[in-house]
Design a protein around this motif. Structure first.
Motif, short mmCIF file in Angstrom:
data_model
loop_
_atom_site.label_atom_id
_atom_site.label_comp_id
_atom_site.label_asym_id
_atom_site.label_seq_id
_atom_site.Cartn_x
_atom_site.Cartn_y
_atom_site.Cartn_z
N GLU B 62 0.84 -1.20 0.00
CA GLU B 62 0.00 0.00 0.00
C GLU B 62 0.87 1.25 0.00
O GLU B 62 1.93 1.29 0.66
N LEU B 63 0.41 2.24 -0.70
CA LEU B 63 1.12 3.52 -0.74
C LEU B 63 1.17 4.11 0.67
O LEU B 63 0.21 3.99 1.44
N ASN B 64 2.29 4.73 1.00
CA ASN B 64 2.46 5.41 2.29
C ASN B 64 2.42 4.46 3.48
O ASN B 64 2.21 4.89 4.61
N LYS B 65 2.59 3.17 3.18
CA LYS B 65 2.73 2.20 4.28
C LYS B 65 4.10 1.55 4.16
O LYS B 65 4.71 1.54 3.07
N ALA B 66 4.56 0.99 5.26
CA ALA B 66 5.89 0.35 5.26
C ALA B 66 5.92 -0.81 4.26
O ALA B 66 4.96 -1.57 4.14
N MET B 67 7.03 -0.93 3.57
CA MET B 67 7.30 -2.11 2.75
C MET B 67 7.52 -3.30 3.69
O MET B 67 7.72 -3.13 4.89
N SER B 68 7.54 -4.51 3.13
CA SER B 68 7.90 -5.66 3.95
C SER B 68 8.59 -6.71 3.08
O SER B 68 8.47 -6.67 1.86
N SER B 69 9.32 -7.58 3.74
CA SER B 69 9.99 -8.68 3.04
C SER B 69 10.47 -9.67 4.09
O SER B 69 10.22 -9.48 5.29
N GLY B 70 11.16 -10.70 3.67
CA GLY B 70 11.74 -11.63 4.62
C GLY B 70 12.79 -10.92 5.46
O GLY B 70 13.61 -10.19 4.93
N MET B 71 12.75 -11.12 6.77
CA MET B 71 13.70 -10.43 7.65
C MET B 71 14.09 -11.34 8.81
O MET B 71 13.36 -12.24 9.18
N ILE B 72 15.24 -11.03 9.37
CA ILE B 72 15.66 -11.63 10.65
C ILE B 72 15.59 -10.51 11.68
O ILE B 72 16.04 -9.39 11.41
N ALA B 73 15.03 -10.83 12.85
CA ALA B 73 14.94 -9.81 13.90
C ALA B 73 15.29 -10.43 15.25
O ALA B 73 15.15 -11.63 15.45
#
Lengths: 330, 330
Positions: B62-73
């Motif tokens: 969505e526009l103006n929302k955070a991108m996302s992808s595979g992550m390690i946290a």
């Protein structure tokens, strides 16, 4: 006796001059042979490929040699134990009025069970192509939507009827209002589209397939298939059986790349040749014969009379002049 | 804390201006949540599709929302029973330095078994894509020839090594002499082709594959794939995994139609998305971990440092600036 040979390799659409009709001596049979008289000749789009010398799954026809295709023949004399005078056989035979054979690759067919010509159509390669292509690659589930192109042709009309028998919604694409009418009234297709009178094919397919396309049985390739591709569902299966719209192209045909659609929708697309599925014939033929006997499978034939008209009958396939199976009767 | 949002939907190749870096309040966690600190971000070509709003297998960003992808946290605080402070988790997360999570869709990863970043690569989506695409669609048999495009990329380099482990002849296609050298020396590919220095790709593939191509693992699409298609064997299988050469096209990409080749050679072509094969992950991950532990599977990473460099790392994928898996380290 007459024979039809390949005179020239066609450039683009085959012409009558690509063939030649010649007269030959009627063969004498030897020990281990029988004499066959041609009764019916099947003409099929795939023969176009064999007229070219490009590498393919089947050897090209040789220049100045007789063409061949699926045929029905009558046994006139026999020196073989398993074939007798008066029998009818089906198999790949040469375009000759008479020929000798050692019986290899031929099967006896029963004129009482079905009309002889049906063994070239619904009970022969055509029916097997429809049934095995649909079930082995398409794997339609009841309630799914099956689209078939070349729907009024030999293979397409059988595909649609089998998909109906399997409980699917069936949409056919054909080239005239008359064919569209036949698909709906005779073959009970749910919808049919005349591509010659439709400007926006993708929209027409979307309208006819409110739940999208789960299985596409492709007999034609080209722009019709491009339009279907825009409507495929996730996990759709595409049986790439024929590409009659491309067979006469003289350069490499170009079109929208399919890869993005295949990825986005996890689509399977597979080239189908019936001879790859020979081990399934023994179960498929009785199934087709049963449906035929029960009146659940109808078939249409366009019968051309006269051996010498075989090339014209073949050429007419590319203009869609046939309804159902195109057959030459001798 | 920083977050990276989708600013504009890209037209053609993504630009830095399609993203925006913003500052937000660090979240407070509630009951049933944990606080995560981003450690590694995976950037992958498929994210390009999510930046557009075209219908696909996965919802667009969505526009103006955070991108996302595979992550390690890293888990900084936890109100969850099954996650503790100090744990590391892997899964789809937002491009934020800190975020809260209820743990759904996240798995714990073990920094002692493998480097943390490997859980985004060879032991994560990348490795699963390579292994399951190759084995579930490609089904390579020992002695067959496997061609992989994008061969020096994250997925391609794993595909080639697994195909070698399965006893195949492996030919890679990549975009520089350095990558070609790495494929042959480090990953033991039998042959590799630099498409940037090869004028006749079809001939180069024919030369590298004297027995033709049985399996083609396609990460790129476009003209490279056209050249491979001219060399496929009967019954070849094509895993359509990616089409990085087409993702930034602004009109429908055109190319040679594949249908005639699919028919002539009975070829199977299937779009692959790893999430369709979730039920196979439980057997695939231990296999990959075993090969990795035994030193049979090597992996390369291109590590970019700094959260704010994530968009540039993503953009660099389309110029092939990565070797192996492109990862952002925070």
């Amino acid at each position: 006796m007459k024979t039809i040979k390949l005179n020239k390799r066609p450039v683009g659409t085959p012409q009558l001059s690509d063939f030649k009709l010649e007269t030959e001596e009627k063969p004498q049979i030897k020990a281990g042979e029988m004499l066959l008289k041609a009764t019916y000749i099947s003409v099929d789009p795939y023969l176009r490929g064999r007229m070219s010398d490009a590498k393919s799954y089947i050897a090209p026809f040789e220049l100045n040699k007789a063409m061949s295709s699926g045929m029905i023949a009558e046994v006139l004399e026999s020196n073989l134990d398993n074939f007798s005078k008066g029998d009818f056989v089906s198999g790949m035979l040469e375009w000759k009025e008479y020929q000798s054979s050692n019986g290899e690759g031929l099967i006896k067919v029963d004129a009482h069970q079905a009309p002889l010509s049906a063994y070239l159509g619904v009970l022969g390669m055509t029916g097997l192509t429809a049934y095995l292509g649909l079930t082995e690659i398409g794997k339609p589930k009841a309630g799914e939507t099956v689209v078939v192109s070349g729907a009024a042709g030999a293979v397409g009309s059988i595909v649609g009827q089998i998909a109906k028998l399997l409980g699917c919604r069936v949409v056919g694409i054909a080239g005239s209002d008359e064919k569209v009418e036949q698909l709906k009234s005779e073959y009970a297709f749910d919808e049919a589209i005349n591509y010659n009178s439709t400007t926006n094919m993708s929209q027409a397919i979307a309208d006819a397939c409110p739940n999208g396309v789960d299985v596409y049985f492709d007999n034609v390739g080209g722009e019709i298939s491009d339009a279907v591709m825009l409507n495929v569902n996730r996990f759709a299966r595409i049986i790439v059986c024929g590409a009659i719209s491309l067979y006469n192209e003289t350069s490499v045909p170009m079109g929208p790349r399919v890869q993005p659609i295949l990825i986005k929708n996890s689509v399977l697309m597979q080239g189908f040749i019936v001879s790859n599925y020979m081990e399934k014939f023994a179960e498929a033929v009785p199934q087709l014969a049963q449906w035929l006997g029960e009146g659940k499978l109808k078939f249409t034939e366009t019968v051309v009379e006269g051996f010498e008209n075989t090339p014209q009958a073949f050429i007419d396939l590319f203009e869609g002049k046939n309804k159902g199976k195109m057959i030459v009767k001798i």
